[in-house]
Design a protein around this motif. Structure first.
Motif, short mmCIF file in Angstrom:
data_model
loop_
_atom_site.label_atom_id
_atom_site.label_comp_id
_atom_site.label_asym_id
_atom_site.label_seq_id
_atom_site.Cartn_x
_atom_site.Cartn_y
_atom_site.Cartn_z
N ILE A 103 -7.13 6.32 -8.23
CA ILE A 103 -6.40 7.59 -8.20
C ILE A 103 -6.99 8.58 -9.18
O ILE A 103 -7.07 9.78 -8.89
N ILE A 104 -7.46 8.12 -10.31
CA ILE A 104 -8.15 9.03 -11.24
C ILE A 104 -9.37 9.62 -10.55
O ILE A 104 -9.61 10.82 -10.62
N ASP A 105 -10.14 8.78 -9.83
CA ASP A 105 -11.28 9.28 -9.06
C ASP A 105 -10.82 10.29 -8.01
O ASP A 105 -11.45 11.32 -7.80
N ALA A 106 -9.71 9.98 -7.34
CA ALA A 106 -9.21 10.87 -6.29
C ALA A 106 -8.81 12.22 -6.87
O ALA A 106 -9.07 13.27 -6.27
N LEU A 107 -8.19 12.22 -8.04
CA LEU A 107 -7.82 13.48 -8.68
C LEU A 107 -9.06 14.29 -9.05
O LEU A 107 -9.09 15.51 -8.88
N GLU A 108 -10.07 13.60 -9.56
CA GLU A 108 -11.31 14.28 -9.96
C GLU A 108 -12.06 14.85 -8.77
O GLU A 108 -12.70 15.88 -8.89
N THR A 109 -11.97 14.19 -7.62
CA THR A 109 -12.72 14.63 -6.44
C THR A 109 -11.87 15.42 -5.46
O THR A 109 -12.37 15.87 -4.43
N GLY A 110 -10.57 15.56 -5.75
CA GLY A 110 -9.68 16.29 -4.85
C GLY A 110 -9.37 15.54 -3.58
O GLY A 110 -9.10 16.14 -2.53
N ASP A 111 -9.38 14.22 -3.63
CA ASP A 111 -9.13 13.38 -2.45
C ASP A 111 -7.63 13.27 -2.21
O ASP A 111 -6.97 12.33 -2.66
N GLN A 112 -7.09 14.23 -1.48
CA GLN A 112 -5.65 14.26 -1.22
C GLN A 112 -5.19 13.07 -0.39
O GLN A 112 -4.09 12.56 -0.57
N LYS A 113 -6.03 12.58 0.51
CA LYS A 113 -5.66 11.44 1.35
C LYS A 113 -5.37 10.21 0.49
O LYS A 113 -4.41 9.48 0.74
N ALA A 114 -6.17 9.98 -0.54
CA ALA A 114 -5.93 8.83 -1.43
C ALA A 114 -4.58 8.96 -2.11
O ALA A 114 -3.86 7.97 -2.27
N LEU A 115 -4.22 10.17 -2.50
CA LEU A 115 -2.93 10.40 -3.14
C LEU A 115 -1.78 10.18 -2.16
O LEU A 115 -0.77 9.58 -2.49
N ASP A 116 -1.97 10.67 -0.94
CA ASP A 116 -0.96 10.47 0.10
C ASP A 116 -0.80 8.99 0.43
O ASP A 116 0.31 8.49 0.60
N ASP A 117 -1.95 8.29 0.51
CA ASP A 117 -1.92 6.85 0.79
C ASP A 117 -1.19 6.09 -0.31
O ASP A 117 -0.42 5.16 -0.04
N LEU A 118 -1.41 6.50 -1.56
CA LEU A 118 -0.72 5.85 -2.67
C LEU A 118 0.78 6.06 -2.56
O LEU A 118 1.56 5.12 -2.73
N SER A 119 1.20 7.26 -2.24
CA SER A 119 2.61 7.55 -2.10
C SER A 119 3.24 6.67 -1.02
O SER A 119 4.31 6.09 -1.21
N GLU A 120 2.55 6.56 0.10
CA GLU A 120 3.05 5.72 1.20
C GLU A 120 3.12 4.24 0.77
O GLU A 120 4.09 3.55 1.04
N ALA A 121 2.09 3.78 0.08
CA ALA A 121 2.06 2.39 -0.38
C ALA A 121 3.18 2.11 -1.37
O ALA A 121 3.83 1.05 -1.30
N ILE A 122 3.43 3.04 -2.28
CA ILE A 122 4.52 2.86 -3.24
C ILE A 122 5.86 2.78 -2.52
O ILE A 122 6.69 1.93 -2.83
N ASN A 123 6.06 3.64 -1.54
CA ASN A 123 7.30 3.60 -0.77
C ASN A 123 7.51 2.24 -0.09
O ASN A 123 8.62 1.71 -0.08
N LYS A 124 6.43 1.66 0.43
CA LYS A 124 6.54 0.35 1.08
C LYS A 124 6.72 -0.75 0.05
O LYS A 124 7.46 -1.71 0.29
N PHE A 125 6.07 -0.61 -1.09
CA PHE A 125 6.13 -1.64 -2.12
C PHE A 125 7.52 -1.76 -2.73
O PHE A 125 8.00 -2.85 -3.00
N VAL A 126 8.21 -0.63 -2.90
CA VAL A 126 9.52 -0.66 -3.57
C VAL A 126 10.68 -0.89 -2.60
O VAL A 126 11.82 -0.94 -3.05
N LYS A 127 10.42 -1.03 -1.32
CA LYS A 127 11.49 -1.30 -0.34
C LYS A 127 12.18 -2.59 -0.63
O LYS A 127 11.64 -3.55 -1.04
#
Length: 116
Positions: free
Chosen positions: A92-116
């Motif tokens: 995610i640090i790499d994604a922030l540095e490179t502007g990779d919005q998809k990686a951030l969106d994927d993380l959000s989705e993964a967190i939502n599934k992980f905390v269910k």
């Protein structure tokens, strides 16, 4: 050039994202500092699950089995937390540095599934 790779979360969720290949090779390398610890913990959890299976096969007390299942669930959740921290600290640090919005969106989705 873009480099796409996947992560498998403790619940089996597959998360895929893309990095610039040059940045990926220089900064990401995809070997996280906790990989060995995660694998060791997974092996212990798998062994524990085999023990629970044996308990069930030998008609052990249901309350004992449930307590052991709770212990495995806790271990798996802790493994997921380690993977999540590692992912944030590297990918995610790499994604922030490179502007990779998809990686951030994927993380959000993964967190939502992980905390269910």
């Amino acid at each position: 050039m873009k480099n796409t790779h996947t992560h498998v979360l403790s619940d089996g969720t597959i998360v895929e994202h893309t990095h610039d290949e040059k940045l990926h090779d220089e900064h990401h390398g995809h070997h996280h500092e906790n990989t060995k610890a995660v694998i060791n913990r997974m092996n212990r959890a798998i062994g524990h699950m085999e023990s629970i299976k044996t308990m069930i096969e030998h008609d052990r007390d249901c309350t004992e089995v449930l307590i052991q299942i709770a212990a495995v669930r806790s271990a798996i959740n802790n493994i997921g937390k380690i993977i999540l921290e590692d992912h944030i600290n590297h990918c995610i640090i790499d994604a922030l540095e490179t502007g990779d919005q998809k990686a951030l969106d994927d993380l959000s989705e993964a967190i939502n599934k992980f905390v269910k």
